[in-house]
Design an enzyme around this catalytic site. Sequence first.
Site, PDB file in Angstrom:
ATOM      1  CB  CYS A  73      44.900  41.662  55.575  1.00 54.77           C
ATOM      2  SG  CYS A  73      43.836  40.262  55.985  1.00 54.77           S
ATOM      3  CG  HIS A 109      44.101  27.740  48.014  1.00 53.93           C
ATOM      4  ND1 HIS A 109      45.337  27.751  48.617  1.00 53.93           N
ATOM      5  CD2 HIS A 109      43.753  29.038  47.841  1.00 53.93           C
ATOM      6  CE1 HIS A 109      45.724  29.001  48.795  1.00 53.93           C
ATOM      7  NE2 HIS A 109      44.773  29.805  48.329  1.00 53.93           N
ATOM      8  CG  HIS A 112      48.811  31.550  52.093  1.00 55.47           C
ATOM      9  ND1 HIS A 112      48.068  31.945  51.002  1.00 55.47           N
ATOM     10  CD2 HIS A 112      49.797  30.750  51.617  1.00 55.47           C
ATOM     11  CE1 HIS A 112      48.591  31.414  49.914  1.00 55.47           C
ATOM     12  NE2 HIS A 112      49.632  30.684  50.245  1.00 55.47           N
ATOM     13  CG  ASP A 116      50.859  38.510  60.686  1.00 54.67           C
ATOM     14  OD1 ASP A 116      49.861  37.768  60.778  1.00 54.67           O
ATOM     15  OD2 ASP A 116      51.121  39.163  59.660  1.00 54.67           O
ATOM     16  NE  ARG A 124      47.665  38.419  59.133  1.00 54.21           N
ATOM     17  CZ  ARG A 124      47.996  38.468  57.835  1.00 54.21           C
ATOM     18  NH1 ARG A 124      47.056  38.473  56.897  1.00 54.21           N
ATOM     19  NH2 ARG A 124      49.265  38.509  57.460  1.00 54.21           N
ATOM     20  CB  CYS A 126      45.096  35.487  55.571  1.00 53.38           C
ATOM     21  SG  CYS A 126      44.679  36.826  54.464  1.00 53.38           S
TER      22      CYS A 126
END
Length: 139
Positions: A73, A109, A112, A116, A124, A126
């Site tokens: 990704c 932060h 996310h 999946d 996951r 990410c």
Amino acid sequence: MNDDFPIRKTETEWKELLAQKGAEPGAFQVTRHAATERPYTGKYERVWADGSYHCICCGNKLFDSSAKFDAGCGWPSFSLAVPGAIQEIVDTSHGMRRTETVCAQCGAHLGHVFNDGPTDTGLRYCMNSASLDFQPEPK
């Protein structure tokens, strides 16, 4: 940013701290204002060394390298976080409903988490490289 975290600093203090640590350009915007780095541009997207990933802002250990996998990704992806290291927040920005991940110690932060993932956790995480600090395993 929410102030309900054990470690709190002003924006100026966060900027100074990140500069002292030699954080990536954009780390302040990512960690303190929930920006996202462009895919395939982060310094940890293709790092596969043994070690651990920590919050660039406060040093909180977030992930072990054994939980990292190539999700294809463009961002570092992990199947499992260190228990208690991450807080999840519902994110409805950009016309989507996602689960934002922030450091449980300072509220930075991170990215996310999605349901999946290819491992047995089904997760996951990410993450933005700019929010992470990799610490190699001692030799």
